[in-house]
Design an enzyme around this catalytic site. Structure first.
Site, short mmCIF file in Angstrom:
data_model
loop_
_atom_site.label_atom_id
_atom_site.label_comp_id
_atom_site.label_asym_id
_atom_site.label_seq_id
_atom_site.Cartn_x
_atom_site.Cartn_y
_atom_site.Cartn_z
N SER A 40 24.69 45.47 34.89
CA SER A 40 26.11 45.76 34.60
C SER A 40 26.87 44.91 34.01
CB SER A 40 26.59 45.88 36.03
OG SER A 40 26.54 44.43 36.80
N ASP A 86 36.38 42.90 40.00
CA ASP A 86 35.91 42.93 41.43
C ASP A 86 35.21 41.71 41.69
OD1 ASP A 86 33.36 43.05 39.96
OD2 ASP A 86 33.35 45.47 40.20
N HIS A 106 32.44 41.29 38.69
CA HIS A 106 32.39 41.62 37.22
C HIS A 106 33.59 41.11 36.64
CE1 HIS A 106 29.66 44.65 39.08
NE2 HIS A 106 29.06 44.34 38.04
#
Length: 355
Positions: free
Chosen positions: A49, A329, A332
């Site tokens: 991610s 978050d 990230h």
């Protein structure tokens, strides 16, 4: 983390085209480096991610839900941030367009000349709880494209690769009751598999391969929340240090084995610390508040950024100004966080190794 997007929707297809074809003027201004005898024309991206720009299946991934993407492109678009991620900044540095996600290669086949992004959020070198392709399978996808003559080995001689490993293997190890005593050996197995993967990418013809150092996992908000976002988890960071030491050795071994300087480590670890310590951060972004406290969080431990209840009611809160936060978050960085990391002298020095 997600399910197959509905490609029958003409609106969604239009959105994809406008996102990947029309919005590419956004590409971050590249560093004004004069490459000596080599200029990258394509970039291939593998990993998770921290690098994914839209591969995860839409129904499962938070990256396709509000409020992800609110800064760029203004709506959820598959990036695990409010906006741009590491891949976008590296592409900008190389002065090439952000490569398209592998999932959209047929819809956006006019863009394959810029390379391709095979990274899937939540994945690792081994299988994790996220039902998406691990890194071995991601490299298989590149090999299949070579077999299908989408790319040639000759063309790949002017390409580079970005390989992101941000710790999903370790999260999965802990989630499946891996022992503390067995952790160092497991780190060794992860780095060994990563080494095999890097060599495969090189054997496919890619000229230069950057692999990210592991960021300080103990400083992610999911860990610092236990300390009111005031301090990092030193135990986790000690394990990160072991990973990074083994990674440097693996990269050195690969360069010796191939009699080249094709492999190098992108020093995300020290770039993160540079921002946390606010030395370079003051020059780059003087507005950062507590760097360990995220912008977007669930209203309780049962929820996370992007969560809604059965009635569609939002179960998260978002800070008023994402630019004031390093983390988006609990895992990230924000777009501004990634920009700060990218702008640190330590990362800029790493990037010069592309040449």
């Amino acid at each position: 983390m997600d399910s197959t997007p509905n490609l029958h929707s003409s609106f969604f297809c239009f959105f994809l085209f406008s996102l990947f074809l029309g919005d590419q003027q956004h590409v971050v201004q590249g560093s004004r480096v004069s490459p000596l005898g080599f200029r990258a024309n394509m970039m291939f991206v593998f990993g998770d991610s921290y690098a994914d720009t839209g591969n995860n299946r839409k129904a499962l991934a938070s990256s396709w839900k509000l409020p992800y993407g609110i800064t760029f492109p203004g709506k959820p678009a598959g990036r695990f941030s409010d906006g741009r991620v590491l891949t976008d900044y590296i592409a900008g540095y190389l002065r090439i367009k952000t490569p398209i996600p592998y999932r959209w290669r047929k819809e956006l086949n006019g863009r394959v000349k810029n390379g391709m992004n095979f990274a899937y959020g939540g994945t690792g070198v081994f299988d994790t709880s996220v039902p998406e392709p691990n890194m071995t399978t991601q490299i298989d996808f590149l090999q299949q494209l070579l077999n299908d003559s989408v790319y040639s080995k000759r063309a790949l001689k002017t390409s580079v690769a970005l390989v992101s490993l941000a710790g999903n293997d370790y999260s999965n190890y802990l989630a499946t009751n891996g022992s503390a005593a067995g952790f160092p050996a497991f780190i060794g197995s992860v780095v060994n598999q990563l080494k095999v993967n890097l060599k495969r990418i090189h054997n496919s013809g890619v000229r230069k391969i950057a692999v990210t150092a592991l960021q300080p996992l103990g400083c992610l908000p999911r860990s610092t929340a236990l300390f009111a976002f005031e301090q990092c988890n030193g135990t986790e960071n000690a394990l990160v240090d072991l990973h990074n030491q083994l990674l440097v050795q693996a990269v050195n071994d690969l360069n010796k084995e191939t009699n080249s300087s094709s492999f190098f480590v992108l020093d995300i670890y020290n770039a993160f610390w540079s921002v946390f310590n606010r030395k370079e951060a003051r020059q780059v972004s003087p507005t950062f508040e507590n760097p360990f406290e995220p912008c977007c969080v669930g209203v309780s431990a049962a929820f996370s950024c992007g969560s809604v209840d059965e009635n569609g009611v939002e179960k998260y809160t978002v800070c008023s100004n994402p630019k004031s936060k390093f983390f988006w978050d609990t895992v990230h960085p924000t777009q501004e966080g990634w920009r700060a990391v990218y702008s640190t002298p330590v990362l800029q020095n790493s990037l010069k190794l592309f040449w």
